[in-house]
Design a protein around this motif. Structure first.
Motif, PDB file in Angstrom:
ATOM      1  N   PHE A 166       2.857  12.091   4.411  1.00 12.33           N
ATOM      2  CA  PHE A 166       2.012  12.310   3.944  1.00 12.33           C
ATOM      3  C   PHE A 166       0.960  11.920   5.628  1.00 12.33           C
ATOM      4  O   PHE A 166       0.929  11.849   6.494  1.00 12.33           O
ATOM      5  CB  PHE A 166       0.688  11.212   3.520  1.00 12.33           C
ATOM      6  N   ARG A 167      -0.195  12.360   5.247  1.00 17.60           N
ATOM      7  CA  ARG A 167      -1.663  12.933   6.579  1.00 17.60           C
ATOM      8  C   ARG A 167      -2.035  10.842   6.336  1.00 17.60           C
ATOM      9  O   ARG A 167      -2.873  10.724   5.384  1.00 17.60           O
ATOM     10  CB  ARG A 167      -2.686  14.036   6.467  1.00 17.60           C
ATOM     11  N   ASP A 168      -2.441  10.468   7.955  1.00 18.98           N
ATOM     12  CA  ASP A 168      -3.001   9.566   8.288  1.00 18.98           C
ATOM     13  C   ASP A 168      -4.949   9.739   7.563  1.00 18.98           C
ATOM     14  O   ASP A 168      -4.886  11.041   8.140  1.00 18.98           O
ATOM     15  CB  ASP A 168      -2.494   8.778   9.193  1.00 18.98           C
ATOM     16  N   ILE A 169      -4.760   8.468   7.139  1.00 20.24           N
ATOM     17  CA  ILE A 169      -6.510   8.397   6.623  1.00 20.24           C
ATOM     18  C   ILE A 169      -7.080   8.587   8.303  1.00 20.24           C
ATOM     19  O   ILE A 169      -8.572   9.188   7.609  1.00 20.24           O
ATOM     20  CB  ILE A 169      -6.971   7.760   5.616  1.00 20.24           C
ATOM     21  N   ASN A 170      -6.935   8.330   9.155  1.00 20.58           N
ATOM     22  CA  ASN A 170      -7.255   8.021  10.473  1.00 20.58           C
ATOM     23  C   ASN A 170      -7.006   8.202  11.039  1.00 20.58           C
ATOM     24  O   ASN A 170      -6.179   7.771  12.196  1.00 20.58           O
ATOM     25  CB  ASN A 170      -7.591   6.194  10.508  1.00 20.58           C
ATOM     26  N   HIS A 183       6.989   2.565   9.000  1.00 20.76           N
ATOM     27  CA  HIS A 183       6.840   4.418   8.739  1.00 20.76           C
ATOM     28  C   HIS A 183       6.347   4.515  10.431  1.00 20.76           C
ATOM     29  O   HIS A 183       6.803   4.518  11.193  1.00 20.76           O
ATOM     30  CB  HIS A 183       5.197   4.056   8.709  1.00 20.76           C
ATOM     31  N   GLY A 224       0.904  -4.010  16.591  1.00 15.71           N
ATOM     32  CA  GLY A 224      -0.737  -3.359  15.559  1.00 15.71           C
ATOM     33  C   GLY A 224      -0.314  -2.913  14.206  1.00 15.71           C
ATOM     34  O   GLY A 224      -0.979  -2.029  14.116  1.00 15.71           O
ATOM     35  N   GLN A 225       1.170  -3.341  13.981  1.00 16.42           N
ATOM     36  CA  GLN A 225       1.050  -2.647  12.462  1.00 16.42           C
ATOM     37  C   GLN A 225       1.031  -3.405  12.262  1.00 16.42           C
ATOM     38  O   GLN A 225      -0.009  -4.272  11.910  1.00 16.42           O
ATOM     39  CB  GLN A 225       2.577  -3.530  13.000  1.00 16.42           C
ATOM     40  N   THR A 226      -0.212  -2.150  10.692  1.00 14.88           N
ATOM     41  CA  THR A 226      -0.900  -2.983  10.567  1.00 14.88           C
ATOM     42  C   THR A 226      -0.741  -3.099   8.443  1.00 14.88           C
ATOM     43  O   THR A 226      -1.672  -3.581   7.574  1.00 14.88           O
ATOM     44  CB  THR A 226      -2.280  -2.206  10.476  1.00 14.88           C
ATOM     45  N   VAL A 227       0.622  -2.194   8.490  1.00 15.27           N
ATOM     46  CA  VAL A 227       1.147  -1.777   6.962  1.00 15.27           C
ATOM     47  C   VAL A 227       2.387  -2.528   6.900  1.00 15.27           C
ATOM     48  O   VAL A 227       3.088  -1.561   7.844  1.00 15.27           O
ATOM     49  CB  VAL A 227       0.831  -0.578   6.848  1.00 15.27           C
ATOM     50  N   HIS A 230       5.124   7.289  12.587  1.00 14.73           N
ATOM     51  CA  HIS A 230       3.478   8.357  12.776  1.00 14.73           C
ATOM     52  C   HIS A 230       4.296   9.384  13.664  1.00 14.73           C
ATOM     53  O   HIS A 230       4.719   9.521  15.428  1.00 14.73           O
ATOM     54  CB  HIS A 230       2.422   7.174  14.158  1.00 14.73           C
ATOM     55  N   ASN A 257       4.996   1.079  14.990  1.00 18.35           N
ATOM     56  CA  ASN A 257       4.775   0.019  15.546  1.00 18.35           C
ATOM     57  C   ASN A 257       5.367  -0.778  14.456  1.00 18.35           C
ATOM     58  O   ASN A 257       5.460  -0.785  12.851  1.00 18.35           O
ATOM     59  CB  ASN A 257       2.666  -0.456  15.001  1.00 18.35           C
ATOM     60  N   ILE A 292       1.298   4.509  -2.107  1.00 17.53           N
ATOM     61  CA  ILE A 292       0.770   5.617  -2.401  1.00 17.53           C
ATOM     62  C   ILE A 292       2.376   6.450  -3.122  1.00 17.53           C
ATOM     63  O   ILE A 292       2.624   7.684  -3.125  1.00 17.53           O
ATOM     64  CB  ILE A 292       0.841   5.846  -1.006  1.00 17.53           C
ATOM     65  N   LEU A 342       0.586  -0.591  -0.663  1.00 15.07           N
ATOM     66  CA  LEU A 342       0.125   0.197  -0.046  1.00 15.07           C
ATOM     67  C   LEU A 342       0.943   0.868   0.061  1.00 15.07           C
ATOM     68  O   LEU A 342       0.386   2.343  -0.756  1.00 15.07           O
ATOM     69  CB  LEU A 342      -1.326  -0.275   1.392  1.00 15.07           C
ATOM     70  N   PHE A 343       1.847   1.105   0.352  1.00 21.26           N
ATOM     71  CA  PHE A 343       3.016   2.688   1.316  1.00 21.26           C
ATOM     72  C   PHE A 343       3.586   2.975  -0.357  1.00 21.26           C
ATOM     73  O   PHE A 343       3.794   4.287  -0.423  1.00 21.26           O
ATOM     74  CB  PHE A 343       3.256   2.349   2.158  1.00 21.26           C
ATOM     75  N   LEU A 365       2.318  10.201   8.365  1.00 23.50           N
ATOM     76  CA  LEU A 365       3.592   9.370   8.315  1.00 23.50           C
ATOM     77  C   LEU A 365       4.283   9.733   7.353  1.00 23.50           C
ATOM     78  O   LEU A 365       3.810   9.696   6.512  1.00 23.50           O
ATOM     79  CB  LEU A 365       2.419   8.186   7.541  1.00 23.50           C
TER      80      LEU A 365
HETATM   81  P1  AMP Z   1      -0.177   1.266  11.817  1.00 29.79           P
HETATM   82  O1  AMP Z   1      -1.072   0.672  12.388  1.00 29.79           O
HETATM   83  O2  AMP Z   1       1.475   1.584  12.691  1.00 29.79           O
HETATM   84  O3  AMP Z   1       0.757  -0.699  11.241  1.00 29.79           O
HETATM   85  O4  AMP Z   1       0.271   2.590  11.158  1.00 29.79           O
HETATM   86  C1  AMP Z   1      -0.460   2.351   9.495  1.00 29.79           C
HETATM   87  C2  AMP Z   1      -1.365   4.070   9.435  1.00 29.79           C
HETATM   88  O5  AMP Z   1      -1.971   3.805   7.958  1.00 29.79           O
HETATM   89  C3  AMP Z   1      -2.831   4.040   9.981  1.00 29.79           C
HETATM   90  O6  AMP Z   1      -2.919   4.664  10.872  1.00 29.79           O
HETATM   91  C4  AMP Z   1      -3.837   4.063   9.156  1.00 29.79           C
HETATM   92  O7  AMP Z   1      -4.706   4.762   9.175  1.00 29.79           O
HETATM   93  C5  AMP Z   1      -2.969   5.100   7.978  1.00 29.79           C
HETATM   94  N1  AMP Z   1      -3.279   4.675   6.857  1.00 29.79           N
HETATM   95  C6  AMP Z   1      -3.751   3.432   5.821  1.00 29.79           C
HETATM   96  N2  AMP Z   1      -4.305   3.189   5.315  1.00 29.79           N
HETATM   97  C7  AMP Z   1      -3.891   5.130   4.757  1.00 29.79           C
HETATM   98  C8  AMP Z   1      -3.991   6.147   3.488  1.00 29.79           C
HETATM   99  N3  AMP Z   1      -4.393   5.087   1.889  1.00 29.79           N
HETATM  100  N4  AMP Z   1      -3.367   6.492   3.042  1.00 29.79           N
HETATM  101  C9  AMP Z   1      -3.165   7.266   4.466  1.00 29.79           C
HETATM  102  N5  AMP Z   1      -2.863   6.665   5.956  1.00 29.79           N
HETATM  103  C10 AMP Z   1      -3.070   5.075   5.500  1.00 29.79           C
END
Ligand code: AMP
Ligand code: ZN
Length: 113
Positions: A28-32, A99, A92-95, A101, A86, A9, A5-6, A40
């Motif tokens: 870039f700005r976090d989407i949430n 990165h 809790g790393q999701t991507v 924050h 993370n 981006i 994903l990144f 990020l």
């Molecule tokens: P982490 O949970 O530490 O892996 O952080 C991943 C971050 O990426 C989360 O805070 C998400 O809100 C953010 N994120 C996911 N998809 C996007 C996106 N398309 N644009 C901006 N931020 C994103």
């Protein structure tokens, strides 16, 4: 990496709100957003997480922190900011692209958890 994903981006294949870019770093700005300012900062080189940093790629991490300092000035984060990365499932790393924050714009507590 084609399926990251990144990386998409960075390549402009997925839109983002860019706040900083140079040869090595994209931000870039976090989407949430979890704070009034939530940015990020990512290396353009694909590195999975802090666990994948080594002597060969650590210049990319240094470049991220140089960028963080620049972004803090650019965004006027004079009252301070928090930097979090993370790493892995328990954190809790999701991507899975390294990165950092940047969180700012509110009074945060001394505790991290
Ligand atoms: P982490 O949970 O530490 O892996 O952080 C991943 C971050 O990426 C989360 O805070 C998400 O809100 C953010 N994120 C996911 N998809 C996007 C996106 N398309 N644009 C901006 N931020 C994103
Ligand atoms: Zn990537």
């Amino acid at each position: 990496m084609t399926d990251c994903l990144f990386c998409k981006i960075i390549a402009g294949e997925i839109p983002s709100t860019k706040v900083f870019e140079n040869d090595a770093v994209f931000a870039f700005r976090d989407i949430n957003p979890q704070a009034p300012v939530h940015i990020l900062v990512i290396p353009k080189e694909h590195i999975g997480s802090c666990a994948d940093v080594n002597a060969v790629n650590s210049a990319a991490v240094a470049a991220c922190f140089e960028a963080i300092s620049e972004i803090a000035k650019q965004e006027g984060l004079d009252n301070g900011f928090r930097v979090i990365s993370n790493c892995g499932a328990d954190a809790g790393q999701t991507v899975p692209h390294l990165h950092f924050h940047i969180l700012a714009g509110t009074q945060m507590g001394e505790k991290l958890l």
